[in-house]
Design a protein around this motif. Sequence first.
Motif, PDB file in Angstrom:
ATOM      1  N   UNK A 197       0.827  -1.206   0.000  1.00 55.55           N
ATOM      2  CA  UNK A 197       0.000   0.000   0.000  1.00 55.55           C
ATOM      3  C   UNK A 197       0.860   1.254   0.000  1.00 55.55           C
ATOM      4  N   UNK A 198       1.940   1.214   0.761  1.00 60.04           N
ATOM      5  CA  UNK A 198       2.845   2.353   0.820  1.00 60.04           C
ATOM      6  C   UNK A 198       3.468   2.637  -0.550  1.00 60.04           C
ATOM      7  N   UNK A 199       3.838   1.592  -1.269  1.00 59.99           N
ATOM      8  CA  UNK A 199       4.408   1.766  -2.614  1.00 59.99           C
ATOM      9  C   UNK A 199       3.381   2.358  -3.575  1.00 59.99           C
ATOM     10  N   UNK A 200       2.142   1.914  -3.462  1.00 64.36           N
ATOM     11  CA  UNK A 200       1.077   2.458  -4.317  1.00 64.36           C
ATOM     12  C   UNK A 200       0.898   3.949  -4.037  1.00 64.36           C
ATOM     13  N   UNK A 201       0.895   4.325  -2.773  1.00 67.05           N
ATOM     14  CA  UNK A 201       0.741   5.743  -2.415  1.00 67.05           C
ATOM     15  C   UNK A 201       1.910   6.576  -2.940  1.00 67.05           C
ATOM     16  N   UNK A 202       3.111   6.032  -2.863  1.00 68.42           N
ATOM     17  CA  UNK A 202       4.277   6.737  -3.406  1.00 68.42           C
ATOM     18  C   UNK A 202       4.143   6.914  -4.916  1.00 68.42           C
ATOM     19  N   UNK A 203       3.683   5.875  -5.580  1.00 64.48           N
ATOM     20  CA  UNK A 203       3.515   5.943  -7.034  1.00 64.48           C
ATOM     21  C   UNK A 203       2.519   7.040  -7.408  1.00 64.48           C
ATOM     22  N   UNK A 204       1.387   7.079  -6.706  1.00 61.53           N
ATOM     23  CA  UNK A 204       0.366   8.091  -6.999  1.00 61.53           C
ATOM     24  C   UNK A 204       0.897   9.490  -6.683  1.00 61.53           C
ATOM     25  N   UNK A 205       1.631   9.612  -5.581  1.00 54.17           N
ATOM     26  CA  UNK A 205       2.200  10.918  -5.230  1.00 54.17           C
ATOM     27  C   UNK A 205       3.145  11.415  -6.312  1.00 54.17           C
ATOM     28  N   UNK A 206       3.898  10.501  -6.928  1.00 49.84           N
ATOM     29  CA  UNK A 206       4.866  10.876  -7.961  1.00 49.84           C
ATOM     30  C   UNK A 206       4.207  11.144  -9.304  1.00 49.84           C
ATOM     31  N   UNK A 207       3.277  10.272  -9.712  1.00 50.60           N
ATOM     32  CA  UNK A 207       2.737  10.333 -11.068  1.00 50.60           C
ATOM     33  C   UNK A 207       1.316  10.896 -11.149  1.00 50.60           C
ATOM     34  N   UNK A 208       0.625  11.004 -10.014  1.00 49.64           N
ATOM     35  CA  UNK A 208      -0.715  11.551 -10.027  1.00 49.64           C
ATOM     36  C   UNK A 208      -1.781  10.595 -10.502  1.00 49.64           C
ATOM     37  N   UNK A 209      -1.463   9.322 -10.592  1.00 52.52           N
ATOM     38  CA  UNK A 209      -2.434   8.333 -11.066  1.00 52.52           C
ATOM     39  C   UNK A 209      -2.092   6.977 -10.479  1.00 52.52           C
ATOM     40  N   UNK A 210      -3.071   6.054 -10.489  1.00 54.57           N
ATOM     41  CA  UNK A 210      -2.834   4.709  -9.994  1.00 54.57           C
ATOM     42  C   UNK A 210      -1.905   3.941 -10.932  1.00 54.57           C
ATOM     43  N   UNK A 211      -1.100   3.019 -10.385  1.00 56.40           N
ATOM     44  CA  UNK A 211      -0.318   2.145 -11.266  1.00 56.40           C
ATOM     45  C   UNK A 211      -1.245   1.232 -12.053  1.00 56.40           C
ATOM     46  N   UNK A 212      -0.827   0.865 -13.237  1.00 56.56           N
ATOM     47  CA  UNK A 212      -1.657  -0.033 -14.058  1.00 56.56           C
ATOM     48  C   UNK A 212      -1.722  -1.431 -13.450  1.00 56.56           C
ATOM     49  N   UNK A 213      -0.707  -1.798 -12.698  1.00 59.43           N
ATOM     50  CA  UNK A 213      -0.661  -3.087 -12.017  1.00 59.43           C
ATOM     51  C   UNK A 213      -0.117  -2.837 -10.620  1.00 59.43           C
ATOM     52  N   UNK A 214      -0.833  -3.268  -9.589  1.00 63.83           N
ATOM     53  CA  UNK A 214      -0.406  -2.964  -8.225  1.00 63.83           C
ATOM     54  C   UNK A 214      -0.025  -4.198  -7.412  1.00 63.83           C
ATOM     55  N   UNK A 215       0.407  -5.255  -8.099  1.00 60.37           N
ATOM     56  CA  UNK A 215       0.849  -6.452  -7.389  1.00 60.37           C
ATOM     57  C   UNK A 215       2.206  -6.212  -6.737  1.00 60.37           C
ATOM     58  N   UNK A 216       2.351  -6.676  -5.499  1.00 61.02           N
ATOM     59  CA  UNK A 216       3.648  -6.602  -4.833  1.00 61.02           C
ATOM     60  C   UNK A 216       3.634  -7.525  -3.621  1.00 61.02           C
ATOM     61  N   UNK A 217       4.784  -8.195  -3.395  1.00 56.53           N
ATOM     62  CA  UNK A 217       4.924  -9.106  -2.261  1.00 56.53           C
ATOM     63  C   UNK A 217       6.373  -9.054  -1.785  1.00 56.53           C
ATOM     64  N   UNK A 218       6.557  -9.035  -0.485  1.00 59.95           N
ATOM     65  CA  UNK A 218       7.894  -9.118   0.093  1.00 59.95           C
ATOM     66  C   UNK A 218       7.921 -10.250   1.104  1.00 59.95           C
ATOM     67  N   UNK A 219       8.966 -11.092   1.028  1.00 59.83           N
ATOM     68  CA  UNK A 219       9.096 -12.271   1.883  1.00 59.83           C
ATOM     69  C   UNK A 219      10.488 -12.262   2.510  1.00 59.83           C
ATOM     70  N   UNK A 220      10.589 -12.401   3.832  1.00 59.63           N
ATOM     71  CA  UNK A 220      11.919 -12.495   4.458  1.00 59.63           C
ATOM     72  C   UNK A 220      12.608 -13.800   4.078  1.00 59.63           C
ATOM     73  N   UNK A 221      13.929 -13.714   3.820  1.00 57.64           N
ATOM     74  CA  UNK A 221      14.674 -14.906   3.418  1.00 57.64           C
ATOM     75  C   UNK A 221      15.658 -15.359   4.502  1.00 57.64           C
ATOM     76  N   UNK A 222      16.539 -14.450   4.960  1.00 54.77           N
ATOM     77  CA  UNK A 222      17.546 -14.864   5.938  1.00 54.77           C
ATOM     78  C   UNK A 222      18.157 -13.635   6.619  1.00 54.77           C
ATOM     79  N   UNK A 223      18.824 -13.902   7.736  1.00 61.36           N
ATOM     80  CA  UNK A 223      19.560 -12.883   8.492  1.00 61.36           C
ATOM     81  C   UNK A 223      18.692 -11.678   8.843  1.00 61.36           C
ATOM     82  N   UNK A 224      17.460 -11.927   9.265  1.00 64.45           N
ATOM     83  CA  UNK A 224      16.547 -10.844   9.618  1.00 64.45           C
ATOM     84  C   UNK A 224      16.843 -10.383  11.045  1.00 64.45           C
ATOM     85  N   UNK A 225      17.115  -9.083  11.182  1.00 62.61           N
ATOM     86  CA  UNK A 225      17.447  -8.532  12.489  1.00 62.61           C
ATOM     87  C   UNK A 225      16.653  -7.249  12.733  1.00 62.61           C
TER      88      UNK A 225
END
Length: 251
Positions: free
Chosen positions: A168-196
């Motif tokens: 959601x934060x990335x979508x808001x940044x995109x709209x703030x920069x370009x003034x419109x919604x992204x054409x595709x708003x898929x995004x996923x982040x997954x922790x892999x290793x060494x998380x501190x």
Amino acid sequence: MLCKISFSSDSQIHLPTSYNYIIQSILYKFINEESYANFMHNQGYIFNNRSYKLFSFSNILERPLLIDRKKKRFVFPKDISLYFSSVDNDFFRYVFNSIINADKYVNIGQNTAVISKIEFIRQDVSQKEIVAAMSPITIYSTLLTPENNKKTYYYNPYEKEFSSYIRKNLIHKYIALYGDDPTNDNFLIVPKRDIHESIIKYKGFIIKGHTGTFEIEGAQELMDIAFCAGLGGKNSQGMGLIVKEEILKQK
């Protein structure tokens, strides 16, 4: 775009353990164009009455030689470096012009140093990448306690809200920069290793975030924003800068 700046001093560099404000101040001082500096300081890119500066910077890349826990200070070697990134090429242009035309010395807190090297690094971003968080990724909600007091809750990478709110934060940044919604708003982040978990103070406020290695996948529009502006919140305060793991392996 990603930039790496290296500093050299005649002596070891002493900094408080929470030095983000010092680094942020250096970057702002490098912007040598008044109207753009005013825009970045006081306005930024606006969406839903929120301001996004759309740049970020890393922790200092070198490990401290000493941690003085009593005085809450790091002692770094004479030569240190850091990354910063931005969505705006003007940011890099003003910073670079300022550096090449600046006085010889730069103050890093109470330390005097010179800029020994500046390197621009191209990251060819695909729709799926393994990345290292070079400064803590933070994402949070403001909640009300039963006593009707506000409380900030920071999500960890293993909670489902972590990925959802970063998207959601990335979508808001995109709209703030370009003034419109992204054409595709898929995004996923997954922790892999060494998380501190990291806890820093910025102007007296506590910020919690996480470093480590993550896998991110999403629409190209949001992937580009993630690499340029940073992941999560507080990016202009030195949170959420990511670098492709393969680039770090080349260093």
